[in-house]
Design an enzyme around this catalytic site. Structure first.
Site, PDB file in Angstrom:
ATOM      1  N   PHE A 177      54.286  77.455  16.129  1.00  0.00           N
ATOM      2  CA  PHE A 177      54.597  76.054  16.390  1.00  0.00           C
ATOM      3  C   PHE A 177      53.849  75.107  15.459  1.00  0.00           C
ATOM      4  O   PHE A 177      53.668  73.938  15.773  1.00  0.00           O
ATOM      5  CB  PHE A 177      54.292  75.698  17.852  1.00  0.00           C
ATOM      6  N   PRO A 179      53.704  72.987  11.926  1.00  0.00           N
ATOM      7  CA  PRO A 179      52.711  71.983  12.282  1.00  0.00           C
ATOM      8  C   PRO A 179      53.067  71.132  13.511  1.00  0.00           C
ATOM      9  O   PRO A 179      52.354  70.184  13.811  1.00  0.00           O
ATOM     10  CB  PRO A 179      52.667  71.100  11.041  1.00  0.00           C
ATOM     11  N   TYR A 180      54.142  71.451  14.216  1.00  0.00           N
ATOM     12  CA  TYR A 180      54.571  70.600  15.336  1.00  0.00           C
ATOM     13  C   TYR A 180      53.453  70.428  16.372  1.00  0.00           C
ATOM     14  O   TYR A 180      53.098  69.304  16.734  1.00  0.00           O
ATOM     15  CB  TYR A 180      55.814  71.194  15.998  1.00  0.00           C
ATOM     16  N   GLY A 181      52.902  71.538  16.856  1.00  0.00           N
ATOM     17  CA  GLY A 181      51.873  71.465  17.884  1.00  0.00           C
ATOM     18  C   GLY A 181      50.620  70.752  17.421  1.00  0.00           C
ATOM     19  O   GLY A 181      50.134  69.823  18.089  1.00  0.00           O
ATOM     20  N   LYS A 184      51.042  66.984  17.312  1.00  0.00           N
ATOM     21  CA  LYS A 184      50.965  66.343  18.626  1.00  0.00           C
ATOM     22  C   LYS A 184      49.511  66.212  19.082  1.00  0.00           C
ATOM     23  O   LYS A 184      49.134  65.222  19.729  1.00  0.00           O
ATOM     24  CB  LYS A 184      51.782  67.126  19.650  1.00  0.00           C
TER      25      LYS A 184
END
Length: 304
Positions: A177, A179-181, A184
């Site tokens: 996940f 760089p999405y996680g 966030k």
């Protein structure tokens, strides 16, 4: 939730034409607010604005804008003020999902990031570089730029609500996940910093998240809108954020009640906090529902 403080309040919802953003925008209109939504799809904007008009409550307008572009962020705030008046609420919802990171020529499909076996998920060096850059520009820089564009005037007027939409902690550090996680996580750290800098100004900054995977287009597979079972928010044990034992999806509608509270006068003393929608019990008095859904401050978040 019925709150007279929301009647006539001017709000911006980025990414407000579909998914969670659409639900939040329509909830604000239902409560009597005047809402400007942004998105990149004119057709989706038109549909949401038409649905908002049918509610015969507040007002809703839409504009095509890309939060990764600073000029668009500044133009969005200017348009909201021109259409409705001073902006009191900013919901930073626009985002690019992790499914976009799979290169076109990669083995598998865009749902590879959801594989139950972490070893089969996309590794960070396999992700599409251009897609990564766009995700960071939208999900992090976009939040920063929209907040910069709106916050100065909010501070001058002595009132404002910034609500940043986030994800569950396990996603922030879950293989497959990036760089999405991590992005966030950066949004949440920024929210805490902003809350400290805004202290005493009348402007608050908070984080709101569903508390698990949600039935929106971010999650591939099946028809969006029919994949969530009957789910009553606030009826399970609190503190189950990110758990998905039965692999069910949460209905995105659970985000509306806590968002309306965060946008209202009633949340004036709440800033720098993290609210988990799945723990918000709409049958409780608002103050009790907020207390239940609000995560306790950890040692890392206490202002010294």
């Amino acid at each position: 939730m019925r709150d007279s403080s929301l009647i006539g309040r001017v709000a911006i919802v980025t990414g407000g034409a579909r998914g969670i953003g659409r639900i939040l925008a329509l909830a604000l209109v239902r409560a009597g607010a005047q809402v400007l939504i942004t998105a990149r799809s004119p057709a989706e904007i038109d549909r949401t604005v038409a649905d908002a008009r049918s509610l015969a409550a507040g007002a809703c307008k839409g504009m095509v804008a890309d939060v990764s572009e600073r000029r668009d962020c500044e133009a969005t705030v200017a348009a909201a003020e021109r259409l409705f008046g001073p902006v009191g609420v900013l919901v930073n919802n626009a985002g690019v999902g992790p499914g976009s990171l799979v290169p076109r020529d990669a083995a598998g499909t865009s749902d590879r990031f959801m594989d139950p076996d972490p070893a089969k998920r996309l590794r960070f060096w396999e992700t599409d570089p251009d897609a990564c850059a766009r995700l960071i520009a939208t999900n992090l820089s976009g939040v920063y730029q929209m907040s910069q564009a709106a916050a100065g005037a909010m501070v001058e007027r002595g009132f404002g609500r910034v609500v940043n939409i986030s994800t569950s902690v396990p996603v922030m550090r879950m293989p497959g996940f990036s760089p999405y996680g991590p992005v966030k996580a950066a949004v949440e750290a920024s929210t805490l910093v902003w809350a400290q800098e805004l202290a005493g100004s009348g402007v608050t900054a908070n984080v709101l998240l569903p508390g698990g995977p949600t039935d929106t287009a971010f999650i591939p597979g099946g028809d969006v809108g029919v994949r969530a079972p009957v789910f009553a928010a606030g009826k399970q044990s609190a503190g189950l954020e990110g758990t998905n034992v039965n692999r069910f999806l949460l209905p995105p509608e659970i985000m509306a009640p806590p968002m309306l509270w965060l946008a209202s006068d009633g949340s004036a003393e709440t800033s720098g906090r993290r609210i988990v929608a799945r723990d918000w019990d709409p049958d409780l008095p608002v103050a009790a529902a907020a207390e239940r859904a609000m995560q306790p401050r950890s040692a890392a978040t206490v202002v010294m």
